[in-house]
Design a protein around this motif. Structure first.
Motif, PDB file in Angstrom:
ATOM      1  N   VAL A   1      53.639 141.250 -20.691  1.00  0.00           N
ATOM      2  CA  VAL A   1      54.972 141.818 -20.478  1.00  0.00           C
ATOM      3  C   VAL A   1      54.853 143.315 -20.184  1.00  0.00           C
ATOM      4  O   VAL A   1      53.986 144.007 -20.741  1.00  0.00           O
ATOM      5  N   ASP A   2      55.716 143.825 -19.308  1.00  0.00           N
ATOM      6  CA  ASP A   2      55.729 145.238 -18.953  1.00  0.00           C
ATOM      7  C   ASP A   2      55.934 146.103 -20.202  1.00  0.00           C
ATOM      8  O   ASP A   2      56.767 145.779 -21.059  1.00  0.00           O
TER       9      ASP A   2
ATOM     10  N   VAL B   1      57.480 148.854 -20.871  1.00  0.00           N
ATOM     11  CA  VAL B   1      58.856 149.299 -21.129  1.00  0.00           C
ATOM     12  C   VAL B   1      59.664 148.162 -21.753  1.00  0.00           C
ATOM     13  O   VAL B   1      60.429 148.369 -22.707  1.00  0.00           O
ATOM     14  N   GLU B   2      59.483 146.960 -21.225  1.00  0.00           N
ATOM     15  CA  GLU B   2      60.203 145.817 -21.782  1.00  0.00           C
ATOM     16  C   GLU B   2      59.693 145.471 -23.177  1.00  0.00           C
ATOM     17  O   GLU B   2      60.470 145.052 -24.049  1.00  0.00           O
TER      18      GLU B   2
ATOM     19  N   ARG C   1      58.736 147.555 -25.463  1.00  0.00           N
ATOM     20  CA  ARG C   1      59.430 148.456 -26.387  1.00  0.00           C
ATOM     21  C   ARG C   1      60.832 147.947 -26.691  1.00  0.00           C
ATOM     22  O   ARG C   1      61.277 147.946 -27.842  1.00  0.00           O
ATOM     23  N   GLN C   2      61.526 147.499 -25.664  1.00  0.00           N
ATOM     24  CA  GLN C   2      62.883 146.985 -25.850  1.00  0.00           C
ATOM     25  C   GLN C   2      62.872 145.719 -26.705  1.00  0.00           C
ATOM     26  O   GLN C   2      63.705 145.558 -27.600  1.00  0.00           O
ATOM     27  N   ARG C   3      61.910 144.857 -26.440  1.00  0.00           N
ATOM     28  CA  ARG C   3      61.810 143.601 -27.205  1.00  0.00           C
ATOM     29  C   ARG C   3      61.498 143.872 -28.677  1.00  0.00           C
ATOM     30  O   ARG C   3      62.066 143.233 -29.568  1.00  0.00           O
TER      31      ARG C   3
ATOM     32  N   LYS D   1      64.569 145.279 -30.473  1.00  0.00           N
ATOM     33  CA  LYS D   1      65.580 144.239 -30.652  1.00  0.00           C
ATOM     34  C   LYS D   1      65.150 143.218 -31.702  1.00  0.00           C
ATOM     35  O   LYS D   1      65.956 142.779 -32.528  1.00  0.00           O
TER      36      LYS D   1
ATOM     37  N   LYS E   1      60.467 135.948 -27.060  1.00  0.00           N
ATOM     38  CA  LYS E   1      61.645 135.269 -26.482  1.00  0.00           C
ATOM     39  C   LYS E   1      61.467 133.754 -26.360  1.00  0.00           C
ATOM     40  O   LYS E   1      61.642 133.172 -25.277  1.00  0.00           O
TER      41      LYS E   1
END
Length: 279
Positions: free
Chosen positions: A116-117, A119-120, A122-124, A127, A162
């Protein structure tokens, strides 16, 4: 609803020494799990429930029959990571699931391995930690946390990937009552968000919170239905040395004393509410 997991005539044997017969843990078992459902699988020790759980995302492969996750055969090596990304798994001992010395790095481990990228990721991570109420601990060492907090971190690590389905293999077995309640609340919240939940447990007060209960005995399905339908079979459940929720036990004793309590009263809240009507 469409099915997310389908088991067709599955069997599983544990190999032993040459002079000893294999152990048959699962015997010709068939089961479908609908997407978005909450299924509890219960059974006494040695019934095969944890073996069944490990077959649901390819950690173990059936020695007979088939297991499909979102249409993928778990025995198909080409799609094993599709299977495991779709059906995540949380185990009994959180210490066995922690891989990093910092909480946020631990939660990021799964998405990193999926490519996974950053930046994503970090978001994951943010969350996922928020979903288990552990955001303030992201820079802490997991090994300094309580058992319940560690289990929440383990759940966050799975959530960050996810998955559409999470299989919980006795996630509260090593926790105190407060920790158990916290984990069960998180499991219900994840289900409310649309994640399919499969909960392996020996705590009947946890099983009663599911939409569906499957009782496994000697590697086969013994009972299958809603909590109300299953726990109505009080004598049958007792015949295989399983307990029932405390409310079901109390209601049964009251019925023997002449109190007419409906069979669908299976929770403490429901029993209190019913009895209070006749004060």
């Amino acid at each position: 609803m469409s099915e997310i997991i389908r088991i067709e005539n599955m069997s599983f044997e544990y190999e032993r020494d040459e002079d000893r017969e294999p152990v048959k843990a699962i015997r010709d078992l068939s089961l479908c799990v609908e997407k978005g459902s909450f299924t509890a699988i219960i059974g006494k020790n040695g019934s095969g429930k944890s073996t069944l759980a490990k077959n649901l995302n390819g950690l173990l492969l059936p020695t007979g029959g088939k297991v499909f996750v979102k249409g993928w055969d778990t025995a198909d090596e080409e799609h094993i990571w599709d299977v495991r990304q779709t059906a995540g798994m949380v185990f009994q001992n959180p210490d066995n699931q922690l891989v990093s010395s910092i909480v946020e790095d631990d939660v990021a481990f799964g998405p990193e391995n999926l490519g996974v990228d950053p930046v994503e990721i970090r978001q994951r991570v943010d969350k996922a930690l928020s979903s288990v109420n552990m955001g303030e601990y992201k820079n802490k060492s997991p090994h300094l946390l309580s058992g319940g907090q560690k289990q929440r971190i383990a759940i966050a690590g799975v959530v960050a990937m996810k998955p559409e389905c999470i299989i919980f293999d006795e996630p509260t077995a090593m926790l105190d009552p407060r920790g158990r309640q916290e984990i069960m609340d998180i499991i219900e919240e994840l289900h409310d968000e649309g994640i399919t939940v499969i909960l392996i447990t020996h705590f009947m007060d946890e099983a009663v919170r599911a939409d569906r209960i499957v009782i496994v005995n000697e590697g086969r399905i013994f009972l299958d239905g809603t909590p109300g339908e299953v726990f109505r079979e009080y004598d049958l459940i007792k015949s295989i040395s399983l307990d029932v929720p405390m409310a079901v036990e109390l209601a049964q004793r009251l019925r023997k004393r002449g109190v007419k309590i409906p069979e669908d009263v299976i929770t403490s809240e429901g029993l209190v509410e019913y009895v209070c009507q006749y004060r």
